[in-house]
Design an enzyme around this catalytic site. Structure first.
Site, PDB file in Angstrom:
ATOM      1  CG  ASP A   1     -12.686   9.520   4.069  1.00 16.68           C
ATOM      2  OD1 ASP A   1     -11.460   8.830   4.004  1.00 16.68           O
ATOM      3  OD2 ASP A   1     -13.139  10.047   5.023  1.00 16.68           O
TER       4      ASP A   1
ATOM      5  CD1 TRP B   1     -17.416   0.999  -1.279  1.00 19.91           C
ATOM      6  CD2 TRP B   1     -15.346  -0.044  -2.194  1.00 19.91           C
ATOM      7  NE1 TRP B   1     -17.622   0.284  -2.579  1.00 19.91           N
ATOM      8  CE2 TRP B   1     -16.499  -0.313  -3.107  1.00 19.91           C
ATOM      9  CE3 TRP B   1     -14.330  -0.658  -2.593  1.00 19.91           C
ATOM     10  CZ2 TRP B   1     -16.235  -1.091  -4.305  1.00 19.91           C
ATOM     11  CZ3 TRP B   1     -13.898  -1.082  -3.714  1.00 19.91           C
ATOM     12  CH2 TRP B   1     -15.259  -1.612  -4.448  1.00 19.91           C
TER      13      TRP B   1
ATOM     14  CG  HIS C   1      -6.284   2.967  -1.487  1.00 24.46           C
ATOM     15  ND1 HIS C   1      -6.953   4.054  -1.037  1.00 24.46           N
ATOM     16  CD2 HIS C   1      -5.532   2.205  -0.554  1.00 24.46           C
ATOM     17  CE1 HIS C   1      -6.776   4.178   0.269  1.00 24.46           C
ATOM     18  NE2 HIS C   1      -5.939   2.944   0.583  1.00 24.46           N
TER      19      HIS C   1
ATOM     20  CB  SER D   1      -3.350  14.078   3.813  1.00 24.89           C
ATOM     21  OG  SER D   1      -3.297  13.181   4.743  1.00 24.89           O
TER      22      SER D   1
ATOM     23  CD1 TRP E   1       3.900  12.087   4.274  1.00 25.89           C
ATOM     24  CD2 TRP E   1       4.677  10.093   3.376  1.00 25.89           C
ATOM     25  NE1 TRP E   1       4.079  12.184   2.959  1.00 25.89           N
ATOM     26  CE2 TRP E   1       4.710  11.144   2.383  1.00 25.89           C
ATOM     27  CE3 TRP E   1       5.124   8.738   2.948  1.00 25.89           C
ATOM     28  CZ2 TRP E   1       5.221  10.965   1.013  1.00 25.89           C
ATOM     29  CZ3 TRP E   1       5.465   8.675   1.792  1.00 25.89           C
ATOM     30  CH2 TRP E   1       5.459   9.776   0.847  1.00 25.89           C
TER      31      TRP E   1
ATOM     32  NE  ARG F   1      -4.306   6.533   5.494  1.00 26.56           N
ATOM     33  CZ  ARG F   1      -5.664   6.510   4.765  1.00 26.56           C
ATOM     34  NH1 ARG F   1      -5.579   5.795   3.516  1.00 26.56           N
ATOM     35  NH2 ARG F   1      -6.501   7.286   5.128  1.00 26.56           N
TER      36      ARG F   1
ATOM     37  CG  LEU G   1     -11.644  19.386 -15.506  1.00 33.31           C
ATOM     38  CD1 LEU G   1     -12.662  20.279 -14.772  1.00 33.31           C
ATOM     39  CD2 LEU G   1     -11.745  17.882 -15.334  1.00 33.31           C
TER      40      LEU G   1
ATOM     41  NE  ARG H   1     -13.606  13.299   4.985  1.00 32.45           N
ATOM     42  CZ  ARG H   1     -12.415  13.515   5.840  1.00 32.45           C
ATOM     43  NH1 ARG H   1     -12.107  14.656   6.037  1.00 32.45           N
ATOM     44  NH2 ARG H   1     -11.891  12.482   6.392  1.00 32.45           N
TER      45      ARG H   1
END
Length: 240
Positions: free
Chosen positions: A12, A17, A29, A57, A61, A63, A123, A179
């Site tokens: 987040d 930022w 992003h 999430s 949608w 946004r 991983l 978070r």
């Protein structure tokens, strides 16, 4: 995969930022994708076997369409550019969440990534895209209802057995959930898997999150006492 710690991260703070610097949110992003690259590189050496990250999430949608489109293009570009580097690094990459609403180019990129990296064991990187934990639990419950054995009382164990595929039980429970960005909520992320996770909320925005932050988070985790509802051995002996 023989996993060590299962760490989940809500990445987040990207948009805020960028806005704080007078830049478009899309630039935040993009910086977040770079931060993810460095964390994926560092995770195996820090004892993490499974890393589940919240990329988009189902609520996202809502946004602005331009931001959503930029995110979808960024996800596809990340998957295309990182496919071979992740394979060479031994990182298995899969996605959780719905795919029926994603652009076909992104679905194709996801499928290629999963095929190319499926044999990797260093991983396991799980990308949550168009993901809702409540939605996953609801779909799993509906599937379980069709296979329920009459006369058996409901139990967590039975639910886990019946919903294993829907909730990707192979990944195991989340040990530590982080978070970034200063918010203190789970936002519909891995609610089933994180039932006993240790939670850590950090003020640092995701684009500024570095392996040093992850190392500090793991040190905090190591100091936590995980009792899962029971007593520690010494306390249990004292109360006997």
């Amino acid at each position: 995969m023989q996993s060590l710690l299962h760490t989940a991260i809500i990445m987040d703070g990207n948009g805020r930022w960028a806005e704080a610097r007078g830049w478009p949110r899309a630039r935040g992003h993009a910086a977040g994708a770079e931060a993810l690259r460095t964390i994926v590189e560092a995770a195996p050496g820090l004892g993490i076997g499974t890393l589940t990250v919240y990329a988009f999430s189902s609520d996202n949608w809502q946004r602005p369409p331009g931001e959503v489109q930029a995110l979808m293009e960024l996800f596809a570009a990340y998957l295309e550019s990182e496919r071979e580097p992740l394979r060479r690094a031994g990182v298995r990459c899969t996605a959780i969440g719905r795919r029926d609403r994603l652009p076909q180019s992104l679905v194709t990129a996801l499928e290629r990534m999963e095929v190319v990296t499926r044999a990797c064991t260093k991983l396991w990187l799980r990308l949550a895209i168009d993901y809702s934990a409540r939605g996953e639990i609801a779909r799993a419950s509906a599937a379980a209802a069709t296979r329920w054995t009459a006369g058996l009382p409901p139990s967590v164990e039975l639910m886990q057995r019946l919903t294993a595929s829907a909730l990707e039980r192979e990944a195991g429970p989340v040990d530590l959930l982080i978070r970034t960005g200063g918010e203190r909520r789970l936002s519909d992320f891995v609610l089933w898997e994180a039932a006993y996770a240790e939670l850590l909320f950090l003020r640092v925005a995701w684009p500024d999150f570095r392996p040093a932050h992850l190392r500090r988070a793991l040190r905090v985790f190591a100091r936590r006492q995980r009792r899962f509802g029971a007593l520690l051995p010494a306390a249990a002996g004292a109360s006997a």
